[in-house]
Scaffold this active site. Structure first.
Site, PDB file in Angstrom:
ATOM      1  N   ALA A  13       0.795  -1.232   0.000  1.00  0.00           N
ATOM      2  CA  ALA A  13       0.000   0.000   0.000  1.00  0.00           C
ATOM      3  C   ALA A  13       0.827   1.282   0.000  1.00  0.00           C
ATOM      4  O   ALA A  13       0.276   2.377  -0.032  1.00  0.00           O
ATOM      5  CB  ALA A  13      -0.960  -0.013   1.196  1.00  0.00           C
ATOM      6  N   ASP A  60       5.810  -7.412   6.711  1.00  0.00           N
ATOM      7  CA  ASP A  60       6.612  -8.057   5.664  1.00  0.00           C
ATOM      8  C   ASP A  60       5.824  -9.292   5.258  1.00  0.00           C
ATOM      9  O   ASP A  60       5.623 -10.206   6.079  1.00  0.00           O
ATOM     10  CB  ASP A  60       7.992  -8.430   6.232  1.00  0.00           C
ATOM     11  CG  ASP A  60       8.895  -9.081   5.190  1.00  0.00           C
ATOM     12  OD1 ASP A  60       8.371  -9.593   4.176  1.00  0.00           O
ATOM     13  OD2 ASP A  60      10.118  -9.087   5.401  1.00  0.00           O
ATOM     14  N   SER A 138       0.047 -11.968 -12.838  1.00  0.00           N
ATOM     15  CA  SER A 138       0.671 -11.171 -13.903  1.00  0.00           C
ATOM     16  C   SER A 138       0.390 -11.845 -15.232  1.00  0.00           C
ATOM     17  O   SER A 138       0.154 -13.065 -15.283  1.00  0.00           O
ATOM     18  CB  SER A 138       2.187 -11.115 -13.685  1.00  0.00           C
ATOM     19  OG  SER A 138       2.828 -10.595 -14.843  1.00  0.00           O
ATOM     20  N   TYR A 151       9.945 -14.803 -11.767  1.00  0.00           N
ATOM     21  CA  TYR A 151       8.707 -14.017 -11.618  1.00  0.00           C
ATOM     22  C   TYR A 151       7.526 -14.776 -12.231  1.00  0.00           C
ATOM     23  O   TYR A 151       6.452 -14.861 -11.630  1.00  0.00           O
ATOM     24  CB  TYR A 151       8.916 -12.670 -12.305  1.00  0.00           C
ATOM     25  CG  TYR A 151       7.794 -11.678 -12.134  1.00  0.00           C
ATOM     26  CD1 TYR A 151       7.641 -10.971 -10.940  1.00  0.00           C
ATOM     27  CD2 TYR A 151       6.902 -11.417 -13.172  1.00  0.00           C
ATOM     28  CE1 TYR A 151       6.626 -10.041 -10.789  1.00  0.00           C
ATOM     29  CE2 TYR A 151       5.888 -10.483 -13.024  1.00  0.00           C
ATOM     30  CZ  TYR A 151       5.750  -9.800 -11.835  1.00  0.00           C
ATOM     31  OH  TYR A 151       4.748  -8.872 -11.683  1.00  0.00           O
ATOM     32  N   ALA A 154       6.558 -17.630  -9.992  1.00  0.00           N
ATOM     33  CA  ALA A 154       5.826 -17.167  -8.806  1.00  0.00           C
ATOM     34  C   ALA A 154       4.399 -16.762  -9.163  1.00  0.00           C
ATOM     35  O   ALA A 154       3.432 -17.139  -8.487  1.00  0.00           O
ATOM     36  CB  ALA A 154       6.564 -15.986  -8.171  1.00  0.00           C
TER      37      ALA A 154
END
Ligand code: NAD
Length: 246
Positions: A13, A60, A138, A151, A154
Site C-alpha cells: 500500500a 513483511d 501477472s 517471476y 511465482a
C-alpha cells in the site's frame, strides 16, 4: 455491495497498485489497513484527507508472525488484497542465468507472501460467514516473456493457488480471484528508457501503459460486485492477452 463498516487489508500500500487499491477501497467506504514493508503513512494521510478511514500496518508479507500480529490487531479482515510483490533485481532472470538466492527471494515474496496472507485471514472469514480475496498475478503467468523466469513461476503459482483456494473455501462463502495486469505505470518498472516504455505500451492493443487505478478498479469490482466469480485469474491488460502475433 457497499464496503461501509468493513475492513480491507491491502499489501503493497505504499506505492503503485497497492496504494491505488487502498485509496479506491477507502473511497468505497472500507476501513483500510495499509500494509507494506515500507512506511504507508503517506497513503493513510491521503485517504484521511479525502475523508476516508485507514491505518498503517507494518508488515513483511514473507513473515507469518507479521501476518498473525496484523490480523490479531485488526480483529477482522473482510477483504484481503494481496498486492505487494517484487521482480528479480538480484540476478538475471533467465532459467539458466537465475541464481538460487534470487529464486528464493522472488518465490519467497511473490508466492509465499500471498499464501501466508490467505492462511492468516481465511479462518476468521470462515467464522464470520464469508469474505473476499484478490491476489495479483501477472500476464507473465499466462505468456512467455523475456527475462522473467522466477517471476513467471511465482505468478503462475499465484494463479494456481488462487484456483485451489477458491476450490477449498467457496463452501464458506469466501470468493477468491486473481488479476493478471499488463504493464502498469508504477515504480516497479524502475528506470526504463522512454523507448522501452513505448515498447511496453505497444504490446497492449490499447497502446499505452495501464494505470494503477485501473487495476484498483478491478479489485473493487471483485469485492463489491462479482458475486458469481471465484477461482479466476482475470487479465486487465489493455488487450495484450487477446493479441495475435502480427
Ligand atoms: N506494474 C506492473 O506492470 C505489474 C504487472 C503485473 C503484475 N504486477 C504486480 O502488481 C503488484 C504491485 O506492483 P507495483 O507495480 O505496484 O509495484 P511497486 O514496486 O510500485 O509496489 C510494490 C510494493 O510492494 C511492497 N513490498 C515489496 N516487498 C514486500 C514485502 N516483503 N512485504 C511487504 N511489502 C512489500 C513494496 O514496498 C512496494 O510498496 C506486484 O505483485 C507486481 O508483481 C505489476
Amino acid at each position: 455491495m457497499s464496503l461501509e463498516n468493513t475492513t480491507a487489508l491491502v499489501t503493497g500500500a505504499t506505492q503503485g497498485i497497492g496504494r491505488a487499491t487502498a485509496e479506491r477501497l477507502a473511497a468505497d467506504g472500507a476501513h483500510v489497513a495499509c500494509a507494506d514493508i515500507q512506511d504507508t503513512a503517506d497513503t493513510v494521510k491521503a485517504i484521511e484527507e479525502a475523508g476516508g478511514s485507514a491505518e498503517v500496518i507494518a508488515l513483511d508479507i514473507r513473515s507469518a508472525g507479521d501476518w498473525s500480529a496484523a490480523v490479531e490487531h485488526l480483529g477482522r479482515v473482510d477483504y484481503l488484497a494481496n498486492v505487494a510483490g517484487v521482480v528479480n533485481m538480484i540476478s538475471e532472470d533467465s532459467v539458466v542465468g537465475l541464481t538460487e538466492e534470487a529464486w528464493d527471494h522472488v518465490l519467497g515474496t511473490d508466492l509465499k507472501g500471498p499464501w501466508l496472507g490467505m492462511r492468516a485471514v481465511i479462518p476468521g472469514m470462515i467464522t464470520r460467514g464469508g469474505g473476499r480475496i484478490v491476489n495479483i498475478s501477472s500476464l507473465a503467468a499466462l505468456r512467455g516473456l523475456p527475462n522473467l523466469a522466477s517471476y513467471s513461476a511465482a505468478k503462475g503459482g499465484v494463479a494456481a493457488l488462487t484456483r485451489q483456494a477458491a476450490f477449498e473455501y467457496a463452501e464458506h462463502n469466501i470468493l477468491i480471484n486473481a488479476i493478471a495486469p499488463g504493464t502498469i505505470d508504477t515504480p516497479i518498472l524502475g528506470d526504463i528508457t522512454p523507448e522501452m516504455k513505448q515498447a511496453n505500451a505497444n504490446s497492449h492493443l490499447i497502446r499505452r501503459l495501464g494505470r494503477a487505478a485501473e487495476i484498483a478498479s478491478m479489485v473493487a469490482y471483485f469485492f463489491r460486485e462479482g458475486s458469481f466469480l471465484t477461482g479466476l485469474t482475470y487479465p486487465v491488460d489493455g488487450g495484450w492477452s487477446a493479441k495475435g502475433n502480427f
